[in-house]
Scaffold this active site. Structure first.
Site, PDB file in Angstrom:
ATOM      1  N   ILE A  14       3.865  -0.746   8.216  1.00  0.00           N
ATOM      2  CA  ILE A  14       5.009  -1.665   8.086  1.00  0.00           C
ATOM      3  C   ILE A  14       6.251  -0.937   7.581  1.00  0.00           C
ATOM      4  O   ILE A  14       7.372  -1.277   7.992  1.00  0.00           O
ATOM      5  CB  ILE A  14       4.634  -2.867   7.191  1.00  0.00           C
ATOM      6  CG1 ILE A  14       5.709  -3.959   7.268  1.00  0.00           C
ATOM      7  CG2 ILE A  14       4.346  -2.471   5.763  1.00  0.00           C
ATOM      8  CD1 ILE A  14       5.265  -5.310   6.787  1.00  0.00           C
ATOM      9  N   ILE A  17       0.872 -10.223  -5.862  1.00  0.00           N
ATOM     10  CA  ILE A  17       1.101 -10.628  -7.270  1.00  0.00           C
ATOM     11  C   ILE A  17       1.785  -9.507  -8.048  1.00  0.00           C
ATOM     12  O   ILE A  17       1.805  -9.505  -9.265  1.00  0.00           O
ATOM     13  CB  ILE A  17      -0.263 -10.978  -7.929  1.00  0.00           C
ATOM     14  CG1 ILE A  17      -1.245  -9.789  -7.859  1.00  0.00           C
ATOM     15  CG2 ILE A  17      -0.867 -12.225  -7.285  1.00  0.00           C
ATOM     16  CD1 ILE A  17      -2.560 -10.020  -8.609  1.00  0.00           C
ATOM     17  N   ASP A  18       2.371  -8.523  -7.309  1.00  0.00           N
ATOM     18  CA  ASP A  18       2.893  -7.309  -7.954  1.00  0.00           C
ATOM     19  C   ASP A  18       4.388  -7.362  -8.271  1.00  0.00           C
ATOM     20  O   ASP A  18       4.923  -6.455  -8.912  1.00  0.00           O
ATOM     21  CB  ASP A  18       2.586  -6.069  -7.078  1.00  0.00           C
ATOM     22  CG  ASP A  18       3.129  -6.210  -5.646  1.00  0.00           C
ATOM     23  OD1 ASP A  18       2.452  -5.738  -4.702  1.00  0.00           O
ATOM     24  OD2 ASP A  18       4.215  -6.803  -5.460  1.00  0.00           O
ATOM     25  N   THR A  66       0.843  -1.219   0.000  1.00  0.00           N
ATOM     26  CA  THR A  66       0.000   0.000   0.000  1.00  0.00           C
ATOM     27  C   THR A  66       0.867   1.255   0.000  1.00  0.00           C
ATOM     28  O   THR A  66       0.523   2.250  -0.625  1.00  0.00           O
ATOM     29  CB  THR A  66      -0.940   0.043   1.239  1.00  0.00           C
ATOM     30  OG1 THR A  66      -0.165  -0.185   2.418  1.00  0.00           O
ATOM     31  CG2 THR A  66      -2.043  -0.998   1.108  1.00  0.00           C
ATOM     32  N   ARG A  95      -9.011  -5.405   1.682  1.00  0.00           N
ATOM     33  CA  ARG A  95     -10.106  -5.360   2.674  1.00  0.00           C
ATOM     34  C   ARG A  95     -10.095  -4.124   3.582  1.00  0.00           C
ATOM     35  O   ARG A  95     -10.938  -4.012   4.453  1.00  0.00           O
ATOM     36  CB  ARG A  95     -10.069  -6.650   3.519  1.00  0.00           C
ATOM     37  CG  ARG A  95     -10.389  -7.877   2.649  1.00  0.00           C
ATOM     38  CD  ARG A  95     -10.259  -9.201   3.359  1.00  0.00           C
ATOM     39  NE  ARG A  95     -10.524 -10.286   2.401  1.00  0.00           N
ATOM     40  CZ  ARG A  95      -9.609 -10.767   1.562  1.00  0.00           C
ATOM     41  NH1 ARG A  95      -8.371 -10.287   1.552  1.00  0.00           N
ATOM     42  NH2 ARG A  95      -9.915 -11.722   0.688  1.00  0.00           N
ATOM     43  N   THR A 118      -1.070  -8.192   6.237  1.00  0.00           N
ATOM     44  CA  THR A 118      -2.078  -9.135   5.760  1.00  0.00           C
ATOM     45  C   THR A 118      -3.170  -9.291   6.809  1.00  0.00           C
ATOM     46  O   THR A 118      -2.885  -9.341   8.004  1.00  0.00           O
ATOM     47  CB  THR A 118      -1.473 -10.513   5.411  1.00  0.00           C
ATOM     48  OG1 THR A 118      -2.530 -11.424   5.063  1.00  0.00           O
ATOM     49  CG2 THR A 118      -0.670 -11.099   6.558  1.00  0.00           C
ATOM     50  N   HIS A 160       0.267 -16.673  -4.547  1.00  0.00           N
ATOM     51  CA  HIS A 160      -0.857 -16.397  -5.449  1.00  0.00           C
ATOM     52  C   HIS A 160      -0.399 -16.009  -6.841  1.00  0.00           C
ATOM     53  O   HIS A 160      -1.181 -15.467  -7.630  1.00  0.00           O
ATOM     54  CB  HIS A 160      -1.759 -15.299  -4.850  1.00  0.00           C
ATOM     55  CG  HIS A 160      -2.429 -15.745  -3.589  1.00  0.00           C
ATOM     56  ND1 HIS A 160      -2.971 -14.864  -2.683  1.00  0.00           N
ATOM     57  CD2 HIS A 160      -2.626 -16.978  -3.067  1.00  0.00           C
ATOM     58  CE1 HIS A 160      -3.501 -15.554  -1.663  1.00  0.00           C
ATOM     59  NE2 HIS A 160      -3.291 -16.836  -1.867  1.00  0.00           N
ATOM     60  N   GLN A 207       1.618 -13.164  -0.549  1.00  0.00           N
ATOM     61  CA  GLN A 207       0.333 -13.397  -1.225  1.00  0.00           C
ATOM     62  C   GLN A 207       0.167 -12.396  -2.377  1.00  0.00           C
ATOM     63  O   GLN A 207      -0.813 -12.459  -3.110  1.00  0.00           O
ATOM     64  CB  GLN A 207      -0.833 -13.220  -0.244  1.00  0.00           C
ATOM     65  CG  GLN A 207      -0.778 -14.176   0.945  1.00  0.00           C
ATOM     66  CD  GLN A 207      -1.768 -13.774   2.024  1.00  0.00           C
ATOM     67  OE1 GLN A 207      -2.934 -14.168   2.009  1.00  0.00           O
ATOM     68  NE2 GLN A 207      -1.295 -12.959   2.966  1.00  0.00           N
TER      69      GLN A 207
HETATM   70  N1  APR Z   1       1.280  -1.257   7.091  1.00  0.00           N
HETATM   71  C1  APR Z   1       0.788  -2.314   7.803  1.00  0.00           C
HETATM   72  N2  APR Z   1      -0.388  -2.922   7.515  1.00  0.00           N
HETATM   73  C2  APR Z   1      -1.093  -2.418   6.482  1.00  0.00           C
HETATM   74  C3  APR Z   1      -0.652  -1.327   5.699  1.00  0.00           C
HETATM   75  C4  APR Z   1       0.595  -0.744   6.048  1.00  0.00           C
HETATM   76  N3  APR Z   1       1.095   0.293   5.373  1.00  0.00           N
HETATM   77  N4  APR Z   1      -1.599  -1.075   4.738  1.00  0.00           N
HETATM   78  C5  APR Z   1      -2.586  -1.977   4.925  1.00  0.00           C
HETATM   79  N5  APR Z   1      -2.285  -2.783   5.966  1.00  0.00           N
HETATM   80  C6  APR Z   1      -3.045  -3.934   6.476  1.00  0.00           C
HETATM   81  C7  APR Z   1      -4.537  -3.735   6.520  1.00  0.00           C
HETATM   82  O1  APR Z   1      -4.934  -3.250   7.791  1.00  0.00           O
HETATM   83  C8  APR Z   1      -5.067  -5.157   6.274  1.00  0.00           C
HETATM   84  O2  APR Z   1      -5.309  -5.836   7.510  1.00  0.00           O
HETATM   85  O3  APR Z   1      -2.816  -4.966   5.547  1.00  0.00           O
HETATM   86  C9  APR Z   1      -3.916  -5.866   5.552  1.00  0.00           C
HETATM   87  C10 APR Z   1      -4.258  -6.224   4.121  1.00  0.00           C
HETATM   88  O4  APR Z   1      -5.269  -7.193   4.176  1.00  0.00           O
HETATM   89  P1  APR Z   1      -6.051  -7.581   2.834  1.00  0.00           P
HETATM   90  O5  APR Z   1      -6.484  -6.361   2.141  1.00  0.00           O
HETATM   91  O6  APR Z   1      -7.062  -8.626   3.235  1.00  0.00           O
HETATM   92  O7  APR Z   1      -4.934  -8.253   1.908  1.00  0.00           O
HETATM   93  P2  APR Z   1      -4.332  -9.705   2.040  1.00  0.00           P
HETATM   94  O8  APR Z   1      -4.303 -10.175   3.464  1.00  0.00           O
HETATM   95  O9  APR Z   1      -3.044  -9.716   1.313  1.00  0.00           O
HETATM   96  O10 APR Z   1      -5.404 -10.587   1.215  1.00  0.00           O
HETATM   97  C11 APR Z   1      -5.074 -11.948   0.999  1.00  0.00           C
HETATM   98  O11 APR Z   1      -6.983 -12.111  -0.461  1.00  0.00           O
HETATM   99  O12 APR Z   1      -8.361 -11.599  -2.242  1.00  0.00           O
HETATM  100  C12 APR Z   1      -7.268 -12.282  -1.838  1.00  0.00           C
HETATM  101  O13 APR Z   1      -5.676 -13.008  -3.370  1.00  0.00           O
HETATM  102  C13 APR Z   1      -6.033 -11.905  -2.602  1.00  0.00           C
HETATM  103  O14 APR Z   1      -3.745 -12.208  -1.898  1.00  0.00           O
HETATM  104  C14 APR Z   1      -4.998 -11.646  -1.519  1.00  0.00           C
HETATM  105  C15 APR Z   1      -5.596 -12.364  -0.334  1.00  0.00           C
END
Ligand code: APR
Length: 238
Positions: free
Chosen positions: A231, A105-106, A28, A36, A190, A121, A103
């Site tokens: 992070i 894909i970038d 991010t 999410r 995550t 993934h 997880q």
């Molecule tokens: N620093 C720390 N945490 C962060 C930051 C940041 N800068 N930005 C976002 N987050 C946290 C959010 O609070 C969230 O809990 O990262 C987490 C991202 O969670 P998701 O959006 O669910 O992503 P992810 O866990 O990678 O999803 C898993 O879901 O749809 C599938 O294939 C897709 O690989 C993906 C999988």
């Protein structure tokens, strides 16, 4: 420096067997939305729910709509590795980090210089024909028009795991191997919502599991150390 970050820094200083397990929250800060969080991909309005578009059934039934979403939402030009990606690559070069299990894909971990990256993934930087499996450059898929087709007539697809599809057995086994043997396991960015990826952390057998995530996860109570901060900020201090 806050106490929890100081503890994580010490665990890393004392170890040569650190493993990282991450998700969309690692990217991010490079400008790629996660899935999410409130401004994540799954909360954005689209003709169909994004989680439906990213499924094998949808891809085979509506490849044109899939590719509209893919080029608009998954492909973000000009993104660069951020502090977290760069620190992880450095920790590997210093002989401390054994593997990045992601997880995402970038491809940003590899762009930062990480060598041993397990992509649970897959990656949108690789493509192949869904009929004859002939490999293709991702360029046509990511930046072309319409539905890219193979010489055999099959639809070219990204080398990513769509919903309803199994993860690559070999990648899973390697991820389990590294996590099971890890001295320090750092989980970052995550929500630990998606299986089987999220279930991998149960293979960790040590007492140095650090969870670095902006929001709470179902595994917070399972971790030995929880840091609810960005992070990139945390990794610039360890
Ligand atoms: N620093 C720390 N945490 C962060 C930051 C940041 N800068 N930005 C976002 N987050 C946290 C959010 O609070 C969230 O809990 O990262 C987490 C991202 O969670 P998701 O959006 O669910 O992503 P992810 O866990 O990678 O999803 C898993 O879901 O749809 C599938 O294939 C897709 O690989 C993906 C999988």
């Amino acid at each position: 420096m806050d106490q929890a970050i100081a503890q994580l820094k010490q665990w890393i200083a004392e170890s040569d067997n650190v493993v990282f397990f991450g998700g969309a929250g690692v990217s991010t800060e490079s400008g790629i939305p996660d899935f999410r969080s409130v401004d994540g991909l799954y909360h954005q309005k689209w003709k169909y729910p994004p989680e439906e578009i990213l499924s094998a059934t949808f891809f085979s039934r509506h490849p044109d709509e899939y590719y509209r979403f893919h080029r608009e939402k998954l492909v973000i030009d000009g993104v660069k590795p951020n502090r977290a990606h760069l620190r992880l690559a450095k920790l590997e070069q210093e002989g401390k980090l054994r593997a990045v299990i992601t997880q995402n894909i970038d491809g940003l971990h590899q762009a930062a210089g990480s060598k041993n990256v397990l992509e649970l993934h897959g990656s949108i930087l690789r493509a192949y024909c869904s009929r004859c499996r002939k490999p293709y450059s991702a360029e046509l898929m990511n930046h072309g028009e319409g539905v890219p087709r193979c010489d055999c007539g099959g639809v070219i697809r990204p080398d990513i795991v769509l919903y309803e599809e199994p993860l690559d057995e070999d990648v899973m086994m390697r991820a389990i191997h590294y996590i099971r043997a890890a001295d320090v396991l750092i989980i970052g960015g995550t929500s630990l919502n998606v299986y089987p990826a999220a279930g991998l952390i149960r293979y960790y057998r040590g007492e140095k599991l650090a969870l670095v995530n902006l929001s709470e996860t179902p595994y917070d109570s399972y971790a030995n150390l929880v840091i609810h901060q960005k992070i990139g900020d945390v990794f610039s201090q360890i």
